[in-house]
Enzyme design. Structure first.
Site, PDB file in Angstrom:
ATOM      1  N   GLY A 168      64.452   4.049  26.792  1.00 27.03           N
ATOM      2  CA  GLY A 168      64.165   3.516  25.457  1.00 27.03           C
ATOM      3  C   GLY A 168      63.132   2.410  25.521  1.00 27.03           C
ATOM      4  O   GLY A 168      61.936   2.653  25.643  1.00 27.03           O
ATOM      5  N   GLY A 169      63.597   1.163  25.479  1.00 26.07           N
ATOM      6  CA  GLY A 169      62.729  -0.016  25.438  1.00 26.07           C
ATOM      7  C   GLY A 169      61.569   0.025  26.427  1.00 26.07           C
ATOM      8  O   GLY A 169      60.418  -0.249  26.069  1.00 26.07           O
ATOM      9  N   GLU A 209      74.871   7.968  28.162  1.00 26.51           N
ATOM     10  CA  GLU A 209      74.362   6.646  27.812  1.00 26.51           C
ATOM     11  C   GLU A 209      75.524   5.751  27.371  1.00 26.51           C
ATOM     12  O   GLU A 209      75.932   5.789  26.208  1.00 26.51           O
ATOM     13  CB  GLU A 209      73.381   6.760  26.639  1.00 26.51           C
ATOM     14  N   SER A 234      69.067   0.866  29.299  1.00 23.89           N
ATOM     15  CA  SER A 234      68.368  -0.241  29.961  1.00 23.89           C
ATOM     16  C   SER A 234      67.680   0.159  31.271  1.00 23.89           C
ATOM     17  O   SER A 234      67.600  -0.641  32.198  1.00 23.89           O
ATOM     18  CB  SER A 234      69.324  -1.422  30.195  1.00 23.89           C
ATOM     19  N   ASN A 268      62.008   7.575  24.690  1.00 25.90           N
ATOM     20  CA  ASN A 268      62.482   7.457  23.308  1.00 25.90           C
ATOM     21  C   ASN A 268      61.872   6.186  22.710  1.00 25.90           C
ATOM     22  O   ASN A 268      62.328   5.080  22.993  1.00 25.90           O
ATOM     23  CB  ASN A 268      64.022   7.382  23.299  1.00 25.90           C
ATOM     24  N   TRP A 269      60.846   6.372  21.896  1.00 26.37           N
ATOM     25  CA  TRP A 269      60.146   5.218  21.319  1.00 26.37           C
ATOM     26  C   TRP A 269      60.952   4.550  20.201  1.00 26.37           C
ATOM     27  O   TRP A 269      60.542   3.506  19.687  1.00 26.37           O
ATOM     28  CB  TRP A 269      58.783   5.651  20.783  1.00 26.37           C
ATOM     29  N   LYS A 270      62.021   5.198  19.767  1.00 28.58           N
ATOM     30  CA  LYS A 270      62.827   4.688  18.629  1.00 28.58           C
ATOM     31  C   LYS A 270      61.909   4.424  17.441  1.00 28.58           C
ATOM     32  O   LYS A 270      60.981   5.204  17.222  1.00 28.58           O
ATOM     33  CB  LYS A 270      63.623   3.445  19.050  1.00 28.58           C
ATOM     34  N   GLU A 308      72.575   5.138  18.388  1.00 26.44           N
ATOM     35  CA  GLU A 308      72.085   4.378  17.224  1.00 26.44           C
ATOM     36  C   GLU A 308      72.231   5.198  15.945  1.00 26.44           C
ATOM     37  O   GLU A 308      72.440   4.650  14.868  1.00 26.44           O
ATOM     38  CB  GLU A 308      70.632   3.940  17.465  1.00 26.44           C
ATOM     39  N   GLY A 311      69.771  -0.848  25.296  1.00 25.33           N
ATOM     40  CA  GLY A 311      68.981  -1.927  24.701  1.00 25.33           C
ATOM     41  C   GLY A 311      69.494  -3.323  25.015  1.00 25.33           C
ATOM     42  O   GLY A 311      69.112  -4.286  24.362  1.00 25.33           O
ATOM     43  N   HIS A 342      72.191  10.394  19.257  1.00 24.68           N
ATOM     44  CA  HIS A 342      71.925   9.091  19.890  1.00 24.68           C
ATOM     45  C   HIS A 342      72.905   8.063  19.313  1.00 24.68           C
ATOM     46  O   HIS A 342      73.239   8.105  18.129  1.00 24.68           O
ATOM     47  CB  HIS A 342      70.474   8.660  19.639  1.00 24.68           C
TER      48      HIS A 342
HETATM   49  P1  PGA Z   1      67.160   1.507  26.290  1.00 25.85           P
HETATM   50  O1  PGA Z   1      67.465   2.742  25.305  1.00 25.85           O
HETATM   51  O2  PGA Z   1      66.429   2.088  27.479  1.00 25.85           O
HETATM   52  O3  PGA Z   1      66.303   0.590  25.490  1.00 25.85           O
HETATM   53  O4  PGA Z   1      68.459   0.921  26.671  1.00 25.85           O
HETATM   54  C1  PGA Z   1      68.002   3.923  25.768  1.00 25.85           C
HETATM   55  C2  PGA Z   1      67.955   4.966  24.708  1.00 25.85           C
HETATM   56  O5  PGA Z   1      67.358   4.801  23.664  1.00 25.85           O
HETATM   57  O6  PGA Z   1      68.506   6.024  24.856  1.00 25.85           O
END
Ligand code: PGA
Length: 232
Positions: A216-217, A160, A196, A8-10, A94, A166, A92
């Protein structure tokens, strides 16, 4: 066994040159590995990648619940399907937090995605201090309301815990396992862990029974993401 590793590049990277560099590095690094890797870039970069890259699967990070019409700024499941997307992340944390997405909206998005033939990756999880099982139970109840059995099976659940996303504060595998087992008791679906994830801890979640990871990150660092995929 083959696992599902989602990147997930966000809202990254901010230009197509960087997005292409990252994409090409990842593509090269995962070639010939056993897992199924799904790249979820921002909508705008999706159109540059999703068609014509055999072997790699694509997903979007969200979708609208209607297929077309007067919905300024929205991207519909049909558009994503037409681009070559196979997966869509829905709910998600976010999106829930910054865009006020309710479980009712998430339910509509899931139905729209399924109707279009996209595989939804439904994100659920508790905030710090909240009761893990209670939150999961409530989210699943509303998010999956009215979805017929045949479709229900297609949904991938990503556990999650919000406090782990994050933050670098990943969820201990034994605690994540409790959520995984609770979900598996209710649904015979694939369950991923996200929050994470890095190459040092990735394997721990696979060992306690998760079917894959939502990264994600760390997915923005090609080397690290390739390592995660190899270790899972
Ligand atoms: P993260 O994000 O790995 O940066 O914690 C997880 C996600 O976006 O689902």
């Amino acid at each position: 066994m083959k696992k599902l590793i989602i990147a997930n590049w966000k809202c990254n990277p901010t230009n197509l040159v960087e997005a292409k560099i990252l994409f090409n590095k990842v593509k090269k690094g995962i070639k010939g590995t056993k897992n199924k890797v799904v790249i979820c870039p921002p909508f705008v970069w999706l159109s540059a990648f999703a068609k014509g890259f055999g072997g790699l699967a694509f997903g979007s990070q969200d979708c609208h619940y209607e297929q077309s019409g007067a919905y300024t700024g929205e991207v519909s499941p049909k558009m994503l399907k037409d681009l070559g997307c196979q997966y869509v992340i829905i709910g998600h944390s976010e999106r829930r937090k910054y865009f006020k997405e309710s479980d009712e909206i998430i339910n509509k998005k899931l139905k729209a995605g399924l109707k279009t033939g996209l595989i939804p990756i439904l994100c659920i999880g508790e905030k710090r201090g909240e009761n893990q099982k209670r939150v999961i139970n409530n989210q699943l109840k509303t998010d999956l309301k009215g979805i017929i059995k045949k479709d229900l099976k297609k949904i991938i659940i990503a556990y999650e815990p919000i406090w782990a996303i994050g933050t670098g504060d990943f969820c201990p595998a034994d605690r994540a396992k409790k959520a995984r087992d609770f979900i598996k008791k209710k649904l015979d679906n694939k369950v991923l862990y996200g929050g994470s994830v890095n190459s040092k801890v990735a394997r721990n979640y696979i060992e306690v029974g998760f079917d894959g990871l939502l990264v994600g990150g760390a997915s923005l660092n090609a080397k690290e993401f390739i390592k995660i995929n190899k270790s899972a």
